[in-house]
Design a protein around this motif. Structure first.
Motif, PDB file in Angstrom:
ATOM      1  N   PHE A 167       0.808  -1.218   0.000  1.00  0.00           N
ATOM      2  CA  PHE A 167       0.000   0.000   0.000  1.00  0.00           C
ATOM      3  C   PHE A 167       0.842   1.269   0.000  1.00  0.00           C
ATOM      4  N   THR A 168       2.156   1.164   0.192  1.00  0.00           N
ATOM      5  CA  THR A 168       2.980   2.377   0.230  1.00  0.00           C
ATOM      6  C   THR A 168       3.937   2.480  -0.964  1.00  0.00           C
ATOM      7  N   ARG A 169       3.844   1.547  -1.905  1.00  0.00           N
ATOM      8  CA  ARG A 169       4.634   1.681  -3.128  1.00  0.00           C
ATOM      9  C   ARG A 169       4.155   2.881  -3.937  1.00  0.00           C
ATOM     10  N   ARG A 170       5.082   3.412  -4.766  1.00  0.00           N
ATOM     11  CA  ARG A 170       4.681   4.394  -5.772  1.00  0.00           C
ATOM     12  C   ARG A 170       5.412   4.062  -7.057  1.00  0.00           C
ATOM     13  N   GLN A 171       4.658   3.921  -8.135  1.00  0.00           N
ATOM     14  CA  GLN A 171       5.221   3.455  -9.390  1.00  0.00           C
ATOM     15  C   GLN A 171       5.853   4.556 -10.230  1.00  0.00           C
ATOM     16  N   LEU A 172       5.447   5.815 -10.013  1.00  0.00           N
ATOM     17  CA  LEU A 172       5.912   6.905 -10.869  1.00  0.00           C
ATOM     18  C   LEU A 172       7.438   7.014 -10.942  1.00  0.00           C
ATOM     19  N   PRO A 173       8.181   6.920  -9.825  1.00  0.00           N
ATOM     20  CA  PRO A 173       9.647   6.978  -9.938  1.00  0.00           C
ATOM     21  C   PRO A 173      10.225   5.835 -10.773  1.00  0.00           C
ATOM     22  N   LEU A 174       9.603   4.664 -10.719  1.00  0.00           N
ATOM     23  CA  LEU A 174      10.079   3.529 -11.514  1.00  0.00           C
ATOM     24  C   LEU A 174       9.820   3.766 -13.000  1.00  0.00           C
ATOM     25  N   GLU A 194      -3.241   6.805  -7.843  1.00  0.00           N
ATOM     26  CA  GLU A 194      -2.502   7.520  -8.877  1.00  0.00           C
ATOM     27  C   GLU A 194      -2.784   6.920 -10.246  1.00  0.00           C
ATOM     28  N   ARG A 195      -3.004   7.839 -11.202  1.00  0.00           N
ATOM     29  CA  ARG A 195      -3.160   7.470 -12.611  1.00  0.00           C
ATOM     30  C   ARG A 195      -1.972   8.062 -13.350  1.00  0.00           C
ATOM     31  N   VAL A 196      -1.317   7.241 -14.152  1.00  0.00           N
ATOM     32  CA  VAL A 196      -0.119   7.671 -14.878  1.00  0.00           C
ATOM     33  C   VAL A 196      -0.281   7.344 -16.356  1.00  0.00           C
ATOM     34  N   TYR A 197      -0.032   8.347 -17.190  1.00  0.00           N
ATOM     35  CA  TYR A 197       0.040   8.162 -18.636  1.00  0.00           C
ATOM     36  C   TYR A 197       1.452   8.559 -19.033  1.00  0.00           C
ATOM     37  N   ALA A 198       2.213   7.597 -19.548  1.00  0.00           N
ATOM     38  CA  ALA A 198       3.597   7.837 -19.963  1.00  0.00           C
ATOM     39  C   ALA A 198       3.785   7.331 -21.375  1.00  0.00           C
TER      40      ALA A 198
END
Length: 201
Positions: A167-174, A194-198
């Motif tokens: 629950f404390t991971r964040r994918q954006l830096p990866l 979090e929603r990420v479009y890359a």
């Protein structure tokens, strides 16, 4: 049993009740997330961690969709419920069984939180995307509010052992570290979603 085998067992066991359990969370926590993904996914789509197929109704009618999941039981539910043509395969997000540049869009919804090696999964997503291809992520992450994040950390003491769920991971830096260009980021619900479009450069 290794982490991958444990994850397969957990999600096989969860498959019969997953849709009932997630429906409440999707209405009140992940609100609109699958629609957000579907609006941005185009062309040849790979849905990583496709699960019971809850993203499938939101993809465009002209898209070609492939779904991959570690759990054969989750895939069985997806096959029964799919209302569109979709190629569903059993496989590991960290070792995707596709050639380089096979897809225009890779989608991963509510799965990187439980994939044992999210860095490897994002690297594989990049590999199978065409240059300029889209990576679309939806997940729960560590809150931007310290009291909420502390509660998430405590919850993880149980969920990581039981189901490998973080629950404390964040994918954006990866995603950034993998060399993607960030196009759009939305952080919602006290910073827990979090929603990420890359885009693959």
């Amino acid at each position: 049993m290794d982490a991958t085998g444990k994850a397969r067992r957990v999600w096989d066991q969860a498959a019969p009740r997953y849709d009932r359990q997630i429906a409440f969370l999707e209405r009140h926590w992940f609100t609109g997330g699958r629609e957000w993904l579907g609006e941005r996914a185009t062309g040849r789509i790979l849905d990583v961690g496709v699960g019971t197929g809850r993203n499938l109704p939101h993809y465009r009618a002209d898209a070609t969709v492939t779904g991959i999941d570690l759990s054969p039981e989750m895939l069985a539910v997806a096959r029964r419920s799919a209302q569109r043509p979709v190629d569903l395969r059993e496989g590991d997000a960290t070792r995707l069984p596709f050639p380089d540049g096979s897809f225009d869009t890779v989608v991963c919804a509510l799965s990187l939180c439980a994939i044992p090696d999210p860095r490897a999964a994002i690297g594989e997503a990049r590999r199978v995307l065409v240059p300029g291809g889209r990576l679309l992520l939806l997940d729960h992450i560590g809150s931007s509010r310290p009291p909420v994040r502390a509660a998430q950390w405590l919850l993880e003491r149980v969920t990581i052992r039981a189901a490998g769920e973080h629950f404390t991971r964040r994918q954006l830096p990866l995603v950034r570290a993998a060399g993607f260009e960030i196009v759009e980021v939305e952080r919602l619900k006290a910073g827990t979603i979090e929603r990420v479009y890359a885009r693959r450069s």
